[in-house]
Scaffold this active site. Structure first.
Site, PDB file in Angstrom:
ATOM      1  N   SER A   1     -11.143   5.231  -0.397  1.00  0.00           N
ATOM      2  CA  SER A   1     -11.427   3.929   0.231  1.00  0.00           C
ATOM      3  C   SER A   1     -12.841   3.974   0.812  1.00  0.00           C
ATOM      4  CB  SER A   1     -10.444   3.677   1.370  1.00  0.00           C
ATOM      5  OG  SER A   1     -10.864   2.586   2.164  1.00  0.00           O
TER       6      SER A   1
ATOM      7  N   TYR B   1      -6.033   6.959   9.193  1.00  0.00           N
ATOM      8  CA  TYR B   1      -6.196   6.643   7.763  1.00  0.00           C
ATOM      9  C   TYR B   1      -7.559   7.128   7.241  1.00  0.00           C
ATOM     10  CZ  TYR B   1      -6.543   3.430   3.684  1.00  0.00           C
ATOM     11  OH  TYR B   1      -6.688   2.873   2.434  1.00  0.00           O
TER      12      TYR B   1
HETATM   13  N1  LIG Z   1      -5.583  -2.741  -0.138  1.00  0.00           N
HETATM   14  C1  LIG Z   1      -6.754  -2.301   0.270  1.00  0.00           C
HETATM   15  O1  LIG Z   1      -7.556  -3.049   0.861  1.00  0.00           O
HETATM   16  C2  LIG Z   1      -7.169  -0.881  -0.021  1.00  0.00           C
HETATM   17  C3  LIG Z   1      -8.521  -0.548   0.212  1.00  0.00           C
HETATM   18  C4  LIG Z   1      -8.941   0.744  -0.041  1.00  0.00           C
HETATM   19  C5  LIG Z   1      -8.046   1.682  -0.517  1.00  0.00           C
HETATM   20  N2  LIG Z   1      -6.743   1.330  -0.735  1.00  0.00           N
HETATM   21  C6  LIG Z   1      -5.841   2.370  -1.251  1.00  0.00           C
HETATM   22  O2  LIG Z   1      -5.322   1.922  -2.487  1.00  0.00           O
HETATM   23  C7  LIG Z   1      -4.068   2.563  -2.713  1.00  0.00           C
HETATM   24  C8  LIG Z   1      -3.041   1.505  -3.072  1.00  0.00           C
HETATM   25  O3  LIG Z   1      -2.862   0.677  -1.920  1.00  0.00           O
HETATM   26  P1  LIG Z   1      -2.420  -0.844  -1.983  1.00  0.00           P
HETATM   27  O4  LIG Z   1      -3.378  -1.600  -1.167  1.00  0.00           O
HETATM   28  O5  LIG Z   1      -2.147  -1.234  -3.376  1.00  0.00           O
HETATM   29  O6  LIG Z   1      -1.103  -0.753  -1.103  1.00  0.00           O
HETATM   30  P2  LIG Z   1       0.456  -0.960  -1.421  1.00  0.00           P
HETATM   31  O7  LIG Z   1       0.682  -2.201  -2.172  1.00  0.00           O
HETATM   32  O8  LIG Z   1       1.126  -0.746  -0.118  1.00  0.00           O
HETATM   33  O9  LIG Z   1       0.765   0.260  -2.412  1.00  0.00           O
HETATM   34  C9  LIG Z   1       1.008   1.557  -1.986  1.00  0.00           C
HETATM   35  C10 LIG Z   1       1.814   2.255  -3.056  1.00  0.00           C
HETATM   36  O10 LIG Z   1       2.013   3.613  -2.685  1.00  0.00           O
HETATM   37  C11 LIG Z   1       3.403   3.908  -2.812  1.00  0.00           C
HETATM   38  N3  LIG Z   1       3.747   4.998  -1.915  1.00  0.00           N
HETATM   39  C12 LIG Z   1       3.614   5.040  -0.559  1.00  0.00           C
HETATM   40  N4  LIG Z   1       4.071   6.215  -0.100  1.00  0.00           N
HETATM   41  C13 LIG Z   1       4.487   6.933  -1.181  1.00  0.00           C
HETATM   42  C14 LIG Z   1       5.063   8.209  -1.364  1.00  0.00           C
HETATM   43  N5  LIG Z   1       5.308   9.035  -0.330  1.00  0.00           N
HETATM   44  N6  LIG Z   1       5.380   8.623  -2.620  1.00  0.00           N
HETATM   45  C15 LIG Z   1       5.142   7.813  -3.671  1.00  0.00           C
HETATM   46  N7  LIG Z   1       4.600   6.583  -3.573  1.00  0.00           N
HETATM   47  C16 LIG Z   1       4.284   6.157  -2.332  1.00  0.00           C
HETATM   48  C17 LIG Z   1       4.106   2.592  -2.516  1.00  0.00           C
HETATM   49  O11 LIG Z   1       5.393   2.518  -3.081  1.00  0.00           O
HETATM   50  P3  LIG Z   1       6.773   2.941  -2.372  1.00  0.00           P
HETATM   51  O12 LIG Z   1       6.732   2.398  -0.970  1.00  0.00           O
HETATM   52  O13 LIG Z   1       7.770   2.307  -3.269  1.00  0.00           O
HETATM   53  O14 LIG Z   1       6.830   4.435  -2.416  1.00  0.00           O
HETATM   54  C18 LIG Z   1       3.194   1.629  -3.269  1.00  0.00           C
HETATM   55  O15 LIG Z   1       3.512   1.661  -4.637  1.00  0.00           O
HETATM   56  C19 LIG Z   1      -3.739   3.329  -1.430  1.00  0.00           C
HETATM   57  O16 LIG Z   1      -4.096   4.690  -1.602  1.00  0.00           O
HETATM   58  C20 LIG Z   1      -4.632   2.665  -0.398  1.00  0.00           C
HETATM   59  O17 LIG Z   1      -4.934   3.534   0.673  1.00  0.00           O
HETATM   60  C21 LIG Z   1      -6.300   0.070  -0.501  1.00  0.00           C
END
Ligand SMILES: NC(=O)c1ccc[n+]([C@@H]2O[C@H](COP(=O)([O-])OP(=O)(O)OC[C@H]3O[C@@H](n4cnc5c(N)ncnc54)[C@H](OP(=O)(O)O)[C@@H]3O)[C@@H](O)[C@H]2O)c1
Length: 255
Positions: free
Chosen positions: A141, A154
């Site tokens: 990120s 985070y």
């Molecule tokens: N959205 C943003 O603005 C943003 C910005 C920068 C970086 N990111 C990064 O992008 C990635 C995806 O995030 P997102 O925004 O798409 O969020 P999200 O929709 O909450 O997706 C997170 C995913 O991770 C899975 N997950 C969480 N804990 C887990 C575990 N212990 N084992 C396996 N799967 C797990 C969740 O599924 P389950 O709960 O079903 O396990 C879900 O599929 C993350 O690494 C986040 O930090 C996001």
């Protein structure tokens, strides 16, 4: 309109693929003819994804369980064939509340966001290095560039993921294994739905997925977007502390 260029992968494994950016990347890759093994803890959401496109293959998994990660990778290669790209997208975020600070959220974010990627890396690397091929990518990120308010648990996990990629790239490249790190800014997903502060340059998940896929297909080491916000944050990384903290006070804390 011209068809998008062919992608360099036949089988892809994505963790964190039940919602958000991971799910959207999985959908877009499957729509382009790629077999995508999708992992997350929510088996129901993975099954629903797979019903929409049979190229999506559900493999429920908690990435904090190192042995389960090894077993899942073996099962995917047995069922789907050699995996060309592994994208570790599983992640979690909670803001740090100074009034109720405790180690638990720090530990849990570290275990999922950082050690979850290390578990995937450890499971996959022996096969990739033996074959002298494969592409390993994870989502960090822009929050890993510098310390930010509320992100005290985070941010360090994402800084660690960027450093991990920088550490591994030269040696793995020499072994024929490609390494990429994806640094999104704000993307509209369940993870950011809880945010009660303005999110500049907020992007939809389908656009984030398109940019992630294009960057990985081009073989870039860092895939970061949107470029204008990334450029600003990279500039902020060069500022001396006095100026950086003044900027944060004025623009983020608004004091
Ligand atoms: N959205 C943003 O603005 C943003 C910005 C920068 C970086 N990111 C990064 O992008 C990635 C995806 O995030 P997102 O925004 O798409 O969020 P999200 O929709 O909450 O997706 C997170 C995913 O991770 C899975 N997950 C969480 N804990 C887990 C575990 N212990 N084992 C396996 N799967 C797990 C969740 O599924 P389950 O709960 O079903 O396990 C879900 O599929 C993350 O690494 C986040 O930090 C996001």
């Amino acid at each position: 309109m011209a068809a998008p260029p062919a992608l360099p992968w036949r089988v892809v494994w994505i963790t964190g693929a039940s919602t958000g950016i991971g799910a959207e990347i999985a959908r877009q890759l499957a729509a382009r003819g790629i077999t995508v093994a999708v992992s997350a803890r929510s088996a129901d959401k993975l099954s629903a994804l797979a019903q929409a496109n049979p190229r999506l293959k559900p493999y429920p998994l908690d990435v904090t369980d190192a042995e389960a990660v090894i077993a899942t990778f073996a099962a995917i290669e047995r069922d789907c064939g050699v995996v060309d790209l592994v994208l570790a997208a599983a992640g979690t975020y909670a803001p740090v509340q100074l009034d109720a600070l405790s180690p638990a959220p720090f530990r849990s974010m570290y275990e999922t966001n950082y050690l979850g990627v290390v578990n995937v890396l450890s499971a996959v690397l022996p096969a990739f290095r033996a074959r002298r091929s494969g592409h390993l990518a994870w989502i960090a990120s822009v929050a890993g560039y510098r310390g930010l308010p509320k992100a005290a648990a985070y941010g360090p996990t994402k800084a660690a993921l960027i450093n991990l990629a920088e550490s591994l790239k030269p040696e793995l490249e020499a072994d024929g294994v490609r390494v990429s790190v994806i640094n999104p800014s704000f993307v509209r997903t369940p993870l950011t739905a809880q945010n009660d502060f303005p999110m500049p340059f907020l992007m939809d998940a389908d656009e984030a997925a398109r940019r992630s896929i294009a960057g990985l297909a081009a073989g870039r080491f860092e895939v970061a977007y949107p470029i204008r916000f990334v450029a600003l944050l990279k500039f902020a990384r060069l500022l001396p502390y006095r100026l950086y903290f003044a900027l944060i006070r004025r623009n983020v804390l608004r004091r």
